[in-house]
Design a protein around this motif. Structure first.
Motif, PDB file in Angstrom:
ATOM      1  N   LEU A  73       0.829  -1.213   0.000  1.00  0.00           N
ATOM      2  CA  LEU A  73       0.000   0.000   0.000  1.00  0.00           C
ATOM      3  C   LEU A  73       0.860   1.258   0.000  1.00  0.00           C
ATOM      4  CD1 LEU A  73      -2.694  -0.839   2.733  1.00  0.00           C
ATOM      5  CD2 LEU A  73      -3.020  -0.885   0.267  1.00  0.00           C
ATOM      6  N   VAL A  74       1.927   1.232   0.810  1.00  0.00           N
ATOM      7  CA  VAL A  74       2.763   2.414   0.982  1.00  0.00           C
ATOM      8  C   VAL A  74       3.492   2.771  -0.306  1.00  0.00           C
ATOM      9  CG1 VAL A  74       4.839   3.263   2.152  1.00  0.00           C
ATOM     10  CG2 VAL A  74       3.055   2.114   3.462  1.00  0.00           C
ATOM     11  N   GLN A  75       4.050   1.771  -0.987  1.00  0.00           N
ATOM     12  CA  GLN A  75       4.928   2.053  -2.121  1.00  0.00           C
ATOM     13  C   GLN A  75       4.193   2.180  -3.455  1.00  0.00           C
ATOM     14  OE1 GLN A  75       7.745   2.803  -1.112  1.00  0.00           O
ATOM     15  NE2 GLN A  75       7.763   1.793   0.880  1.00  0.00           N
ATOM     16  N   ASN A  76       2.916   1.852  -3.508  1.00  0.00           N
ATOM     17  CA  ASN A  76       2.239   1.786  -4.805  1.00  0.00           C
ATOM     18  C   ASN A  76       0.990   2.651  -4.896  1.00  0.00           C
ATOM     19  OD1 ASN A  76       3.757  -0.386  -6.474  1.00  0.00           O
ATOM     20  ND2 ASN A  76       3.624  -1.210  -4.400  1.00  0.00           N
ATOM     21  N   ARG A  77       0.898   3.627  -4.025  1.00  0.00           N
ATOM     22  CA  ARG A  77      -0.219   4.566  -4.045  1.00  0.00           C
ATOM     23  C   ARG A  77      -0.250   5.328  -5.366  1.00  0.00           C
ATOM     24  NH1 ARG A  77      -0.224   8.972   0.755  1.00  0.00           N
ATOM     25  NH2 ARG A  77       1.254  10.069  -0.578  1.00  0.00           N
ATOM     26  N   GLY A  78      -1.466   5.548  -5.858  1.00  0.00           N
ATOM     27  CA  GLY A  78      -1.632   6.415  -7.019  1.00  0.00           C
ATOM     28  C   GLY A  78      -1.607   5.729  -8.364  1.00  0.00           C
ATOM     29  N   LYS A  79      -1.428   4.396  -8.408  1.00  0.00           N
ATOM     30  CA  LYS A  79      -1.234   3.696  -9.678  1.00  0.00           C
ATOM     31  C   LYS A  79      -2.470   2.906 -10.098  1.00  0.00           C
ATOM     32  CE  LYS A  79       3.524   2.888  -8.159  1.00  0.00           C
ATOM     33  NZ  LYS A  79       4.562   1.878  -7.905  1.00  0.00           N
ATOM     34  N   GLY A 138     -11.088  -0.044   2.061  1.00  0.00           N
ATOM     35  CA  GLY A 138     -11.803   1.136   2.532  1.00  0.00           C
ATOM     36  C   GLY A 138     -10.866   2.306   2.772  1.00  0.00           C
ATOM     37  N   PRO A 139     -11.222   3.194   3.718  1.00  0.00           N
ATOM     38  CA  PRO A 139     -10.413   4.393   3.938  1.00  0.00           C
ATOM     39  C   PRO A 139      -8.992   4.050   4.407  1.00  0.00           C
ATOM     40  CG  PRO A 139     -12.577   4.633   4.946  1.00  0.00           C
ATOM     41  CD  PRO A 139     -12.441   3.199   4.543  1.00  0.00           C
ATOM     42  N   VAL A 140      -8.038   4.767   3.824  1.00  0.00           N
ATOM     43  CA  VAL A 140      -6.624   4.619   4.174  1.00  0.00           C
ATOM     44  C   VAL A 140      -6.090   6.017   4.478  1.00  0.00           C
ATOM     45  CG1 VAL A 140      -4.338   3.927   3.342  1.00  0.00           C
ATOM     46  CG2 VAL A 140      -6.360   2.624   2.650  1.00  0.00           C
ATOM     47  N   ARG A 141      -5.258   6.136   5.507  1.00  0.00           N
ATOM     48  CA  ARG A 141      -4.617   7.419   5.809  1.00  0.00           C
ATOM     49  C   ARG A 141      -3.112   7.297   5.623  1.00  0.00           C
ATOM     50  NH1 ARG A 141      -7.948   7.064  10.534  1.00  0.00           N
ATOM     51  NH2 ARG A 141      -9.856   8.301  10.282  1.00  0.00           N
ATOM     52  N   GLY A 142      -2.518   8.360   5.128  1.00  0.00           N
ATOM     53  CA  GLY A 142      -1.067   8.353   4.972  1.00  0.00           C
ATOM     54  C   GLY A 142      -0.547   9.740   4.678  1.00  0.00           C
ATOM     55  N   PRO A 143       0.788   9.885   4.601  1.00  0.00           N
ATOM     56  CA  PRO A 143       1.377  11.202   4.362  1.00  0.00           C
ATOM     57  C   PRO A 143       0.928  11.810   3.045  1.00  0.00           C
ATOM     58  CG  PRO A 143       3.034   9.642   5.107  1.00  0.00           C
ATOM     59  CD  PRO A 143       1.802   8.850   4.822  1.00  0.00           C
ATOM     60  N   ALA A 144       0.767  13.117   3.050  1.00  0.00           N
ATOM     61  CA  ALA A 144       0.478  13.856   1.829  1.00  0.00           C
ATOM     62  C   ALA A 144       1.670  13.742   0.882  1.00  0.00           C
ATOM     63  CB  ALA A 144       0.228  15.324   2.175  1.00  0.00           C
ATOM     64  N   PRO A 145       1.492  14.088  -0.406  1.00  0.00           N
ATOM     65  CA  PRO A 145       2.660  14.182  -1.282  1.00  0.00           C
ATOM     66  C   PRO A 145       3.741  15.035  -0.628  1.00  0.00           C
ATOM     67  CG  PRO A 145       0.669  14.389  -2.569  1.00  0.00           C
ATOM     68  CD  PRO A 145       0.242  14.360  -1.131  1.00  0.00           C
ATOM     69  N   VAL A 146       4.984  14.632  -0.808  1.00  0.00           N
ATOM     70  CA  VAL A 146       6.068  15.201  -0.015  1.00  0.00           C
ATOM     71  C   VAL A 146       6.384  16.650  -0.371  1.00  0.00           C
ATOM     72  CG1 VAL A 146       7.979  14.455  -1.484  1.00  0.00           C
ATOM     73  CG2 VAL A 146       8.283  14.552   1.009  1.00  0.00           C
ATOM     74  N   VAL A 147       5.908  17.122  -1.510  1.00  0.00           N
ATOM     75  CA  VAL A 147       6.021  18.550  -1.844  1.00  0.00           C
ATOM     76  C   VAL A 147       4.649  19.066  -2.255  1.00  0.00           C
ATOM     77  CG1 VAL A 147       8.445  18.487  -2.532  1.00  0.00           C
ATOM     78  CG2 VAL A 147       6.667  18.055  -4.242  1.00  0.00           C
ATOM     79  N   GLN A 148       4.424  20.356  -2.028  1.00  0.00           N
ATOM     80  CA  GLN A 148       3.215  21.020  -2.498  1.00  0.00           C
ATOM     81  C   GLN A 148       3.627  22.044  -3.562  1.00  0.00           C
ATOM     82  OE1 GLN A 148       3.583  20.989   1.275  1.00  0.00           O
ATOM     83  NE2 GLN A 148       2.871  18.920   0.869  1.00  0.00           N
ATOM     84  N   MET A 149       2.818  22.174  -4.606  1.00  0.00           N
ATOM     85  CA  MET A 149       3.133  23.076  -5.723  1.00  0.00           C
ATOM     86  C   MET A 149       1.908  23.933  -6.012  1.00  0.00           C
ATOM     87  SD  MET A 149       5.170  20.241  -8.044  1.00  0.00           S
ATOM     88  CE  MET A 149       5.786  21.386  -9.281  1.00  0.00           C
ATOM     89  N   SER A 150       2.106  25.234  -6.221  1.00  0.00           N
ATOM     90  CA  SER A 150       0.968  26.138  -6.333  1.00  0.00           C
ATOM     91  C   SER A 150       0.308  26.104  -7.710  1.00  0.00           C
ATOM     92  CB  SER A 150       1.403  27.573  -6.008  1.00  0.00           C
ATOM     93  OG  SER A 150       2.375  28.021  -6.939  1.00  0.00           O
ATOM     94  N   ALA A 151       1.088  26.083  -8.773  1.00  0.00           N
ATOM     95  CA  ALA A 151       0.503  26.141 -10.115  1.00  0.00           C
ATOM     96  C   ALA A 151       0.162  24.765 -10.669  1.00  0.00           C
ATOM     97  CB  ALA A 151       1.465  26.856 -11.065  1.00  0.00           C
ATOM     98  N   ALA A 194      -5.559   5.024  -4.142  1.00  0.00           N
ATOM     99  CA  ALA A 194      -4.783   4.089  -3.335  1.00  0.00           C
ATOM    100  C   ALA A 194      -4.042   3.119  -4.250  1.00  0.00           C
ATOM    101  CB  ALA A 194      -5.706   3.331  -2.386  1.00  0.00           C
ATOM    102  N   SER A 195      -3.224   2.263  -3.672  1.00  0.00           N
ATOM    103  CA  SER A 195      -2.561   1.236  -4.476  1.00  0.00           C
ATOM    104  C   SER A 195      -3.610   0.313  -5.091  1.00  0.00           C
ATOM    105  CB  SER A 195      -1.605   0.424  -3.601  1.00  0.00           C
ATOM    106  OG  SER A 195      -2.325  -0.217  -2.566  1.00  0.00           O
ATOM    107  N   PRO A 196      -3.317  -0.255  -6.263  1.00  0.00           N
ATOM    108  CA  PRO A 196      -4.323  -1.103  -6.914  1.00  0.00           C
ATOM    109  C   PRO A 196      -4.404  -2.487  -6.299  1.00  0.00           C
ATOM    110  CG  PRO A 196      -2.320  -1.050  -8.222  1.00  0.00           C
ATOM    111  CD  PRO A 196      -2.098  -0.097  -7.077  1.00  0.00           C
TER     112      PRO A 196
END
Length: 418
Positions: free
Chosen positions: A59-65, A365-378, A386-388
């Motif tokens: 779950l930790v290493q494959n979020r967003g895919k 179901g719901p998973v909590r974890g760190p936000a993306p490590v940087v925030q960008m304004s534009a 979550a991970s698939p």
């Protein structure tokens, strides 16, 4: 607003930590990442399962895919593999040298299909040399690079690795960094390229001891090597070797400025780097440090340092953590409490910055974890998903690259996809 990598397509053919982390970081910048796994799932998915085919590590290493299950080892999947390579802007692998070639996902094979592809390859120890074919994980890279003995944590006399897999994590960030640079280069020139990283190099880069001023440090390094050879020859224990090596840096035994302390009720750390912060620390604790006085006899470094450590440790036992933090803050001294990760989810600072975010997993179901490590304004970063689950997007992705429902069903019938 779209992420900076919106529209970039990444084919993630990696396992465990470094490669998967790199691909996940790209997803948080907007890239469409498709992870390819064996039919049975990659090893990290199967390590300490919480439900069948799901683990917290995965779950930790494959979020967003998005995820597909495909048997790359079966030659009948060659056409599917090649269509995926043609679809991708970026291909990431992390096998031992020779394995990508056997699977048809090496750089030369990929660029024949897609000349502008950006190919990012991570190995354990580099593609050349006597250790190139050795199987390697973060723990091995830490040991072979000297990282596990650079600030040793001995248990039963054995040097223990840093638990959060630093070589893997640094490599993941480095790969993502290099891929974004390669995408920028391709945008300007149309040219793809190969990127190479290794756990060994990342572990070396983490260590101050991997840099030396030749005139000053090289002779000391040879002294240390001679000591190691002599100590090993007489059968010295790791604890003895490390204790004896302190004579090469006696100032380390008197560290009072950059370390943890036990207080009356808990633990905190202080960080004082540079003359001014260290002067404020001495003022706050009401101590003097003879080592900063002109004409100090350096032969007394160990003796004076040990006494300063004793004095400071005793002082910190006089107040509680909260009392010390308020007191040290008044002197503008960098300090903070020692915490466990469970305490961070409701921490006021973490909450104020939205550093923990919630998203949904299709099975858990719901998973909590760190936000993306940087925030960008534009071009804001975001957690896409979550991970698939294993093979969750196989049909969706194969349809996107041109296969019909009947063809996809046939692939599944033949055991080529999951």
């Amino acid at each position: 607003m779209a992420g900076a990598l919106e529209g970039v397509r990444v084919l993630d053919c990696t396992q465990i930590i470094a490669g998967p982390l790199a691909a996940s970081l790209l997803s948080e910048m907007g890239a469409d990442v498709v992870k390819v796994e064996p039919i049975e799932g990659e090893p990290w998915r199967l390590q300490a399962e919480i439900i069948p085919k799901e683990s917290k590590n995965f779950l930790v290493q494959n979020r967003g895919k998005r995820g597909i299950a495909l048997n790359f080892k079966d030659p009948r999947t060659g056409p599917i593999r090649d269509r995926l390579i043609a679809w991708a802007d970026v291909l990431i692998t992390n096998y031992r040298p020779g394995v990508p070639e056997a699977l048809g996902i090496d750089y030369d094979s990929a660029r024949r299909i897609n000349p502008a592809i950006i190919y990012a390859e991570n190995t354990a120890f580099g593609k050349h040399g006597p250790d190139a074919m050795r199987r390697g994980y973060d723990i091995v890279a830490q040991a072979m690079s000297g990282l596990s003995t650079s600030n040793p944590n001995l248990q039963n006399g054995l040097p223990m690795p840093v638990a959060f897999a630093p070589a893997d994590v640094v490599t993941g960030f480095a790969l993502a960094w290099a891929i974004t640079a390669a995408l920028y280069h391709r945008q300007r020139t149309g040219e793809g390229q190969a990127i190479n990283s290794s756990l060994l190099l990342s572990a070396l880069a983490l260590q101050a001891g991997s840099r030396e001023i030749v005139a000053i440090d090289e002779p000391v390094r040879h002294e240390k090597l001679a000591h190691l050879a002599e100590a090993r020859a007489r059968g010295a224990s790791m604890a003895e070797i490390i204790a004896e090596r302190r004579r090469f840096a006696p100032e380390l035994s008197g560290n009072i400025y950059y370390r943890p302390y036990k207080t009356k009720d808990s633990y905190l750390v202080v960080g004082c780097l540079g003359p001014a912060p260290r002067a404020r620390f001495r003022e706050a604790l009401g101590i003097t440090d003879p080592r900063y006085e002109p004409g100090f006899d350096t032969s007394r470094l160990a003796e004076v340092g040990a006494e300063l450590v004793r004095i400071c440790e005793a002082k910190f036992l006089d107040k509680t953590n909260d009392e010390w933090l308020a007191y040290l803050d008044a002197f503008d001294i960098a300090c903070g409490p020692v915490r466990f990760i469970e305490e961070l989810f409701d921490d006021a600072q973490v909450v104020a910055n939205s550093y923990i975010q919630e998203y949904d997993h299709s099975l858990l179901g719901p998973v909590r974890g760190p936000a993306p490590v940087v925030q960008m304004s534009a071009t804001p970063t975001r957690i896409q998903r979550a991970s698939p689950a294993l093979g969750e997007h196989t049909d969706e992705v194969l349809a996107e690259i041109g296969y019909s429902p009947a063809e996809i069903a046939a692939f599944r019938e033949d055991g080529l996809i999951g």
